[in-house]
Motif scaffolding. Structure first.
Motif, short mmCIF file in Angstrom:
data_model
loop_
_atom_site.label_atom_id
_atom_site.label_comp_id
_atom_site.label_asym_id
_atom_site.label_seq_id
_atom_site.Cartn_x
_atom_site.Cartn_y
_atom_site.Cartn_z
N THR A 98 -10.80 12.95 4.29
CA THR A 98 -9.85 13.69 3.44
C THR A 98 -10.54 14.63 2.46
O THR A 98 -9.86 15.34 1.73
CB THR A 98 -8.96 12.73 2.64
OG1 THR A 98 -9.78 11.94 1.77
CG2 THR A 98 -8.12 11.84 3.53
N PHE A 99 -11.87 14.67 2.44
CA PHE A 99 -12.60 15.46 1.45
C PHE A 99 -12.13 16.91 1.36
O PHE A 99 -11.92 17.44 0.29
CB PHE A 99 -14.10 15.41 1.74
CG PHE A 99 -14.90 16.28 0.82
CD1 PHE A 99 -15.10 15.91 -0.50
CD2 PHE A 99 -15.43 17.47 1.26
CE1 PHE A 99 -15.83 16.70 -1.36
CE2 PHE A 99 -16.16 18.28 0.41
CZ PHE A 99 -16.36 17.90 -0.90
N ALA A 100 -11.98 17.58 2.49
CA ALA A 100 -11.60 18.99 2.49
C ALA A 100 -10.10 19.20 2.63
O ALA A 100 -9.64 20.33 2.78
CB ALA A 100 -12.33 19.73 3.60
N MET A 101 -9.31 18.14 2.55
CA MET A 101 -7.86 18.25 2.69
C MET A 101 -7.21 18.44 1.32
O MET A 101 -7.76 18.07 0.30
CB MET A 101 -7.29 17.03 3.39
CG MET A 101 -7.73 16.92 4.82
SD MET A 101 -6.87 15.60 5.67
CE MET A 101 -7.75 15.57 7.22
N ALA A 125 -2.55 9.37 4.15
CA ALA A 125 -3.76 8.65 3.76
C ALA A 125 -3.38 7.59 2.74
O ALA A 125 -2.47 7.80 1.94
CB ALA A 125 -4.78 9.61 3.14
N PRO A 126 -4.05 6.45 2.75
CA PRO A 126 -3.77 5.44 1.73
C PRO A 126 -4.22 5.97 0.37
O PRO A 126 -5.19 6.71 0.27
CB PRO A 126 -4.60 4.24 2.15
CG PRO A 126 -5.55 4.73 3.17
CD PRO A 126 -5.06 6.02 3.70
N ALA A 127 -3.48 5.59 -0.65
CA ALA A 127 -3.84 5.99 -2.01
C ALA A 127 -5.04 5.17 -2.48
O ALA A 127 -5.24 4.02 -2.06
CB ALA A 127 -2.67 5.76 -2.95
N VAL A 128 -5.83 5.78 -3.35
CA VAL A 128 -6.94 5.07 -3.98
C VAL A 128 -6.34 3.95 -4.84
O VAL A 128 -5.33 4.17 -5.52
CB VAL A 128 -7.76 6.04 -4.86
CG1 VAL A 128 -8.76 5.30 -5.72
CG2 VAL A 128 -8.46 7.06 -4.00
N PRO A 129 -6.89 2.74 -4.82
CA PRO A 129 -6.34 1.66 -5.63
C PRO A 129 -6.19 2.09 -7.10
O PRO A 129 -7.09 2.68 -7.68
CB PRO A 129 -7.37 0.54 -5.50
CG PRO A 129 -8.01 0.80 -4.17
CD PRO A 129 -8.06 2.31 -4.05
N ARG A 165 -1.52 6.81 -7.71
CA ARG A 165 -0.46 7.23 -6.80
C ARG A 165 -0.61 8.70 -6.44
O ARG A 165 0.22 9.25 -5.74
CB ARG A 165 0.91 7.00 -7.44
CG ARG A 165 1.26 5.54 -7.59
CD ARG A 165 2.67 5.30 -8.08
NE ARG A 165 3.71 6.12 -7.49
CZ ARG A 165 4.32 5.89 -6.32
NH1 ARG A 165 3.95 4.87 -5.60
NH2 ARG A 165 5.27 6.68 -5.90
N THR A 166 -1.69 9.35 -6.91
CA THR A 166 -1.85 10.77 -6.68
C THR A 166 -3.17 11.15 -6.01
O THR A 166 -3.38 12.30 -5.68
CB THR A 166 -1.75 11.55 -8.00
OG1 THR A 166 -2.75 11.07 -8.89
CG2 THR A 166 -0.38 11.38 -8.63
N THR A 167 -4.06 10.19 -5.81
CA THR A 167 -5.36 10.47 -5.21
C THR A 167 -5.48 9.77 -3.86
O THR A 167 -5.31 8.55 -3.77
CB THR A 167 -6.51 9.99 -6.13
OG1 THR A 167 -6.35 10.59 -7.41
CG2 THR A 167 -7.86 10.35 -5.56
N ALA A 168 -5.76 10.57 -2.83
CA ALA A 168 -5.90 10.02 -1.48
C ALA A 168 -7.25 9.33 -1.34
O ALA A 168 -8.25 9.75 -1.92
CB ALA A 168 -5.77 11.13 -0.44
N GLY A 169 -7.27 8.30 -0.52
CA GLY A 169 -8.52 7.63 -0.20
C GLY A 169 -9.40 8.52 0.66
O GLY A 169 -9.02 9.65 1.01
N MET A 205 0.85 -1.17 0.00
CA MET A 205 0.00 0.00 0.00
C MET A 205 0.90 1.24 0.00
O MET A 205 1.87 1.31 0.72
CB MET A 205 -0.89 -0.03 1.24
CG MET A 205 -1.58 1.26 1.50
SD MET A 205 -2.83 1.28 2.81
CE MET A 205 -1.97 0.66 4.22
N SER A 206 0.57 2.21 -0.82
CA SER A 206 1.33 3.47 -0.80
C SER A 206 0.48 4.54 -0.15
O SER A 206 -0.73 4.56 -0.24
CB SER A 206 1.72 3.87 -2.22
OG SER A 206 0.58 4.18 -2.97
#
Length: 89
Positions: free
Chosen positions: A54-57, A34-38, A41-45, A1-2
């Motif tokens: 993480t919505f407002a981060m 935060a774990p990356a979306v499967p 490598r650029t979108t946080a879960g 996991m990244s």
């Protein structure tokens, strides 16, 4: 996991539209991981490692150098202790 570094910013709901209109940068309140979306490598879960939404981060990036800390050095004093504990495991 990244993992991806995300910034919790001061007053995200109240300041967002003002920052967009004025170009004023919002201050970082806390640095999280935060774990990356499967498949990305650029979108946080949806949640940080400590459980915050993480919505407002703001996404800061992905730690690249295995010898360097996972967070940006200039924000070392703002690192979330719970995220840091998970990252050290």
């Amino acid at each position: 996991m990244s993992e991806i570094v995300v910034y919790e910013l001061d007053n995200p709901a109240a300041t967002r539209s003002a920052a967009e209109r004025t170009g004023v940068e919002r201050r970082v309140r806390r640095v999280h991981a935060a774990p990356a979306v499967p498949g990305s490598r650029t979108t946080a879960g949806p949640r940080t490692l400590c459980g915050k939404d993480t919505f407002a981060m703001e996404t800061a990036g992905t730690p690249e150098d295995p010898g360097a800390p996972w967070y940006p050095e200039e924000h070392a004093s703002l690192v979330c202790p719970d995220c840091a504990a998970v990252m050290e495991i």
